[in-house]
Each structure stands twice: as C-alpha cells, then as structure tokens.
Scaffold this motif. Structure first.
Motif, PDB file in Angstrom:
ATOM      1  N   ASP A  45      -1.424   4.969   1.078  1.00  0.00           N
ATOM      2  CA  ASP A  45      -0.795   5.754   0.371  1.00  0.00           C
ATOM      3  C   ASP A  45      -1.563   6.433  -0.894  1.00  0.00           C
ATOM      4  O   ASP A  45      -1.664   5.742  -1.614  1.00  0.00           O
ATOM      5  CB  ASP A  45       0.580   5.417  -0.296  1.00  0.00           C
ATOM      6  CG  ASP A  45       1.288   6.127  -0.956  1.00  0.00           C
ATOM      7  OD1 ASP A  45       1.040   7.212  -1.446  1.00  0.00           O
ATOM      8  OD2 ASP A  45       2.619   5.978  -1.264  1.00  0.00           O
ATOM      9  N   ALA A  80      -0.162   6.755  -4.292  1.00  0.00           N
ATOM     10  CA  ALA A  80      -0.171   5.312  -4.893  1.00  0.00           C
ATOM     11  C   ALA A  80      -1.646   4.987  -5.307  1.00  0.00           C
ATOM     12  O   ALA A  80      -1.665   4.297  -6.556  1.00  0.00           O
ATOM     13  CB  ALA A  80       0.477   4.218  -4.294  1.00  0.00           C
ATOM     14  N   LEU A  84       0.446   2.431 -11.934  1.00  0.00           N
ATOM     15  CA  LEU A  84       0.863   1.050 -11.364  1.00  0.00           C
ATOM     16  C   LEU A  84       0.157  -0.124 -11.954  1.00  0.00           C
ATOM     17  O   LEU A  84      -1.254   0.121 -11.756  1.00  0.00           O
ATOM     18  CB  LEU A  84       0.910   1.259  -9.831  1.00  0.00           C
ATOM     19  CG  LEU A  84       1.883   2.291  -9.101  1.00  0.00           C
ATOM     20  CD1 LEU A  84       1.620   2.507  -7.673  1.00  0.00           C
ATOM     21  CD2 LEU A  84       3.179   1.869  -9.509  1.00  0.00           C
ATOM     22  N   GLN A 114       1.326  -1.604  -3.369  1.00  0.00           N
ATOM     23  CA  GLN A 114       2.170  -0.211  -3.257  1.00  0.00           C
ATOM     24  C   GLN A 114       1.241   0.963  -2.707  1.00  0.00           C
ATOM     25  O   GLN A 114       1.766   1.724  -2.048  1.00  0.00           O
ATOM     26  CB  GLN A 114       2.563   0.195  -4.537  1.00  0.00           C
ATOM     27  CG  GLN A 114       3.737  -0.681  -4.965  1.00  0.00           C
ATOM     28  CD  GLN A 114       4.454  -0.239  -6.384  1.00  0.00           C
ATOM     29  OE1 GLN A 114       3.954  -0.908  -7.310  1.00  0.00           O
ATOM     30  NE2 GLN A 114       5.411   0.759  -6.378  1.00  0.00           N
ATOM     31  N   ALA A 115      -0.265   0.699  -2.428  1.00  0.00           N
ATOM     32  CA  ALA A 115      -0.947   1.773  -2.033  1.00  0.00           C
ATOM     33  C   ALA A 115      -1.458   1.514  -0.541  1.00  0.00           C
ATOM     34  O   ALA A 115      -1.788   2.219   0.319  1.00  0.00           O
ATOM     35  CB  ALA A 115      -1.930   2.138  -2.948  1.00  0.00           C
ATOM     36  N   ALA A 162      -2.117   6.529  -8.734  1.00  0.00           N
ATOM     37  CA  ALA A 162      -1.414   5.992  -9.626  1.00  0.00           C
ATOM     38  C   ALA A 162      -1.940   4.719 -10.160  1.00  0.00           C
ATOM     39  O   ALA A 162      -2.031   4.443 -11.350  1.00  0.00           O
ATOM     40  CB  ALA A 162       0.000   5.759  -9.174  1.00  0.00           C
ATOM     41  N   TYR A 163      -2.550   3.741  -9.173  1.00  0.00           N
ATOM     42  CA  TYR A 163      -3.454   2.743  -9.655  1.00  0.00           C
ATOM     43  C   TYR A 163      -4.558   2.975 -10.691  1.00  0.00           C
ATOM     44  O   TYR A 163      -4.534   2.560 -11.547  1.00  0.00           O
ATOM     45  CB  TYR A 163      -3.700   1.822  -8.218  1.00  0.00           C
ATOM     46  CG  TYR A 163      -2.713   1.049  -7.818  1.00  0.00           C
ATOM     47  CD1 TYR A 163      -2.333  -0.339  -8.484  1.00  0.00           C
ATOM     48  CD2 TYR A 163      -2.106   1.261  -6.511  1.00  0.00           C
ATOM     49  CE1 TYR A 163      -1.356  -1.174  -7.867  1.00  0.00           C
ATOM     50  CE2 TYR A 163      -1.061   0.231  -6.095  1.00  0.00           C
ATOM     51  CZ  TYR A 163      -0.702  -0.903  -6.766  1.00  0.00           C
ATOM     52  OH  TYR A 163       0.167  -1.698  -6.447  1.00  0.00           O
TER      53      TYR A 163
END
Lengths: 81, 412
Positions: B231, B234, B243, B296-297, B237-238
C-alpha cells in the motif's frame, strides 16, 4: 509364512519375555525381529499385535532414556505408597 | 515446613519467585513442602536427588506419564513418588477459564497442585503425583475431554502459534493443522515406536512465533509464493512519521524507510526513491523484516502455504542444529493429506534406519540428503542445497547410468 493374529501376539510376547533383564526391546526392534523370521508379515499386524499386548496388560511400555516394551514388573525405584 | 535458607534468597530479587508460589501451595500440600525441602537439599549437596523414568503409566498408553522418584524417600516422603502428567494442550493454547478451573480441580484432587504452564513441547504439565493416583486422574481428565500428550520415543504433542485466530500474517490455518495432526497421529503419540522423540511445530509465517525452525523435528512455516502486497500511501505515511513502526511496538517514533527497511533487507531486493517502494519479489527470501516494520503498508501475498523443514534439535554434546528445508512450498488445505503422508514416510524411514536415541535430523546428516530424499520419496529441490560443491568427486549410482542410457540430458 505370516503368522495369525493370535500366534503373532504370542511370538512377540515370548520374544519380550526372553529378552527381559537382558536387553531392552523397542517397538522397532520387535518389528525387525518378526520380519527377519517372517518376511511376509504385514507391518501393521505387528503394530496392532503390540497394541493388543499392551492394552491387555501382558506387556507395558517403560522409559529408560528411550521407550521400551517389557513384561510388567515391580518398579525398582518405587516404594509402595 | 523444612528450613530453606538458600531458597529464601531467591525470593529477594525483583522478579516473582517460584519459591513464593511453592510456599503458598506447601501450606496445604505435603508434596510441595517436601519438594522445597528436597530442592534445598540439592542446592546444598550440589547434586540432584531425583530419579526419572521407569514403568509407570496408564493402561494402554506408553506416553504422557513420566515416572519420577526421589532417592531420599525417608527424609522427604511427600515426594517419594512425584510423577509428571502431560496433558495435551488445545491448539494455540486457547483455554476458557472454565476449562482451566476443571484442570486445576482435577489436579488439586489427584496431585500436588503444582503446574507448569506450559512445558517446552507445549503440553500443560501436572507436576507430582503418586502411582495409585494416575489412573483416577487420567479417568477424570478423559471424562472432561482431555487427553495425555506425547513423551518418550514417540510423536510429541504437535503445537502451533495462534495463527489465523489473532494474526493477519498467518499464511495457513496453523491451529487446524495442529489439531488434525494431533488426531491423525494418535497411535504414534500414545504408543512409542520411534528411535527417539519427534516434534511437529506449526508457525503461520516466517516470524516463526513458536520457534519451529529451532525446536521441532518437523517445522511447518507459513510462506507465500507470489508478491508482497504494497500500500504505497501507507509507505508514505510511515516515511512521513504519521504511522509508527511495528504498530507502535518500538521506542522509535518515526521510521527511516531507506535505513531501517531497504538497507536492512538481507537480499537487497528493495528500493525506495522517497515516494515509491519497489520490491524485486523473485529475490525476496521472505524474512518478514519489512512486513514486521511496516504492517499497515506491506502484507504477505495471497498465494499461501507452508515451507516444510526437518531436523532441528539441541543435543548437549554435539551442538544445536536448525531445521533444513525439505519442501520449499506445500499448499496447506484440510485434510492435509500430502503433509500427513510425508510425515508418515519420514518417520518410517527414520524408524527403519535410525539408531536408538538418534533424532531424525542426526540420521539425515549421517546418511546424507541424497539417501533421505530417496528414502522418503521426495524430489530434491534446489532450496535444500546448503553449500555449493566443495570437492571434485561425484558419486554415481547405478540408476544414474540407467537414466543416462534411457536418455537423461544434463544442463550445460
């Protein structure tokens, strides 16, 4: 020639009784010894003959660093509780 | 109560002490009081006062009960017999409080009340009872649906991680395989007929939460065949710190995707340009490092199954051995016939060829991988090659000449 179910159980019982106190026999030792004398004996018959002897209380499994088949006897280390 | 000045020191540290627990049980159970006395005595004498093994068991079973006696029965009569009962654990160690209360009530009535939750094989261990209490205890356990686990030269109770019950990374249903293997190998578990112990452990993914690769003769480790799912939003986002790495289970607030993920990939199969993460999946060795850091990724692929490895054990004299890949990928679908058949073939080959107290991994090394694959009827895949050839000799077998005569071709 392959032994009948009853004769096989007796054959194994005699083998275990003769070895008692001299050599500890594992299930595989019993199987190999039976197949040496009776090469056409089904391996499953041997497994279930041992099972019948154990379930009937004529033989027991013991553990001394490995698992063996023996004739029931008094536990040397145990005192009666 | 015996005086235990040496054991009392163990209560002084910052951690909970088993001595404190045992003293609490000793107030109402004589075996626990004598166990403390005997342990104190062993600390003083610097030798064990236990003898283990022997003839005790329950009718029809060769496993599950381990006889234990002390050599000082007059001094410590409460532990004159102190047998262990192994109770087969449920898959993933999920107990209801009702089930735990049942087990504790049975053990309160028939034993010392001392438990080991759990033994290293995975069973619930009841520590300390006398020979006359074994059959009544076993009858109560079976009446409640419990059974004894494996011990001695037998199949040990299979164990597994929590798998799909609590983990999104599980590549197959570990709990189901564990249950089915336990049912399938009942004969082998209760009637010792192997040269030595044989353990099966099932992990859902390569994180290997039950340490199957080091602790099981047969390690079943979940794996995927296709590409890691990414993803990209995500990942960003990391990289931006929105995240937290490892789902927050680290002291680090922000992940450096390049340094912490890409640069630590063992096969260097990843690249990150600050926006997009790329993975060369054919060179990925499924170590799970990137997935564990960015849950989450990244996710395992969807074509899932297990890698089967064989042979780990830890003998004291020769040093530990990890399990070795024998099947790189096997689909794991109920009723798991290929898996059950393979385990049966392996244990038969081992029983035929193994020496007394020789683990299957030791036999595999002694006779060689070639003999192993031939013996169990597996094709040797390249993933089993541990090191490249290191000597110039090649041992031809009769069937190689026959295969060449029949037209076998070699890659040049």
């Amino acid at each position: 020639m392959a032994l009948s179910k009853e004769a096989l159980a007796e054959y194994i019982y005699d083998m275990v009784a003769k070895a008692q106190g001299k050599k500890n026999l594992k299930a595989m030792d019993v199987q190999k010894a039976v197949l040496k004398e009776h090469p056409d004996q089904n391996k499953n018959d041997i497994k279930f003959a041992i099972k019948d002897l154990i379930d009937g209380g004529r033989c027991v499994y013991t553990y001394f660093g490995g698992s063996y088949i023996e004739i029931p006897h008094e536990e040397g280390a145990a005192k009666k509780v | 109560m015996h005086k235990t000045p040496l054991l009392d020191q163990l209560e002084s540290g910052p951690w909970p002490s088993f001595i404190k627990d045992l003293k609490r049980v000793a107030a109402r159970k004589k075996p626990a009081a004598d166990l403390l006395g005997l342990l104190e005595r062993s600390y003083k004498d610097k030798i064990t006062h236990w003898k283990h093994g022997g003839i005790v068991g329950v009718l029809g079973y060769g496993s599950g009960i381990i006889g234990r006696y002390t050599d000082l029965p007059e001094e410590f009569p409460g532990v004159e017999h102190f047998h262990t009962v192994r109770v087969n654990q449920p898959s993933g160690w999920f107990y209801t409080t009702k089930a735990l209360r049942e087990l504790c009530d049975i053990w309160d009535e028939h034993g010392s009340s001392i438990l080991n939750v759990h033994g290293s094989t995975g069973d619930m261990i009841f520590l300390g009872t006398t020979t006359p209490e074994l059959e009544p205890c076993f009858a109560k356990l079976t009446a409640k649906g419990w059974d004894l686990g494996g011990s001695g030269s037998a199949m040990r109770s299979p164990s597994c991680c929590v798998g799909m019950a609590r983990c999104e990374w599980s590549c197959y249903d570990t709990m189901d395989l564990c249950y089915e293997a336990t049912q399938n190998f009942q004969f082998e578990m209760h009637r010792p007929s192997f040269p030595y112990k044989f353990k099966i452990k099932c992990s859902g993914c390569p994180n290997d939460c039950v340490a199957a690769v080091a602790r099981a003769d047969m390690s079943v480790i979940g794996v995927w065949k296709d590409d890691i799912r990414i993803d990209q939003a995500a990942v960003k986002a990391y990289a931006g710190g929105e995240l937290k790495p490892r789902g927050g289970a680290t002291p680090y607030a922000k992940l450096d995707v390049q340094a912490d993920v890409v640069a630590l990939c063992p096969t260097a199969c990843m690249a990150f340009d600050g926006k997009t993460l790329k993975i060369d999946n054919k060179n990925c060795n499924h170590c799970m490092h990137c997935i564990s850091l960015m849950p989450q990724a990244l996710r395992p692929g969807t074509e899932t199954g297990a890698t089967l490895l064989l042979g780990s054990h830890a003998p004291i004299l020769e040093g530990a051995q990890m399990s070795w890949v024998i099947v790189p990928f096997m689909e794991m679908e109920t009723p798991y016939e290929p898996f059950m058949d393979l385990v049966a073939n392996i244990t038969e080959w081992w029983s035929e060829n193994g020496k007394n107290r020789e683990r299957v991994g030791e036999l595999m090394l002694r006779l060689g991988m070639r003999a192993f694959f031939k013996g169990v009827g597996l094709e040797p895949p390249p993933q089993t090659v541990k090191t490249p050839r290191a000597n110039p000799f090649f041992f031809w077998h009769e069937e190689d000449f026959e295969a060449e005569a029949a037209g076998r071709k070699y890659i040049k």
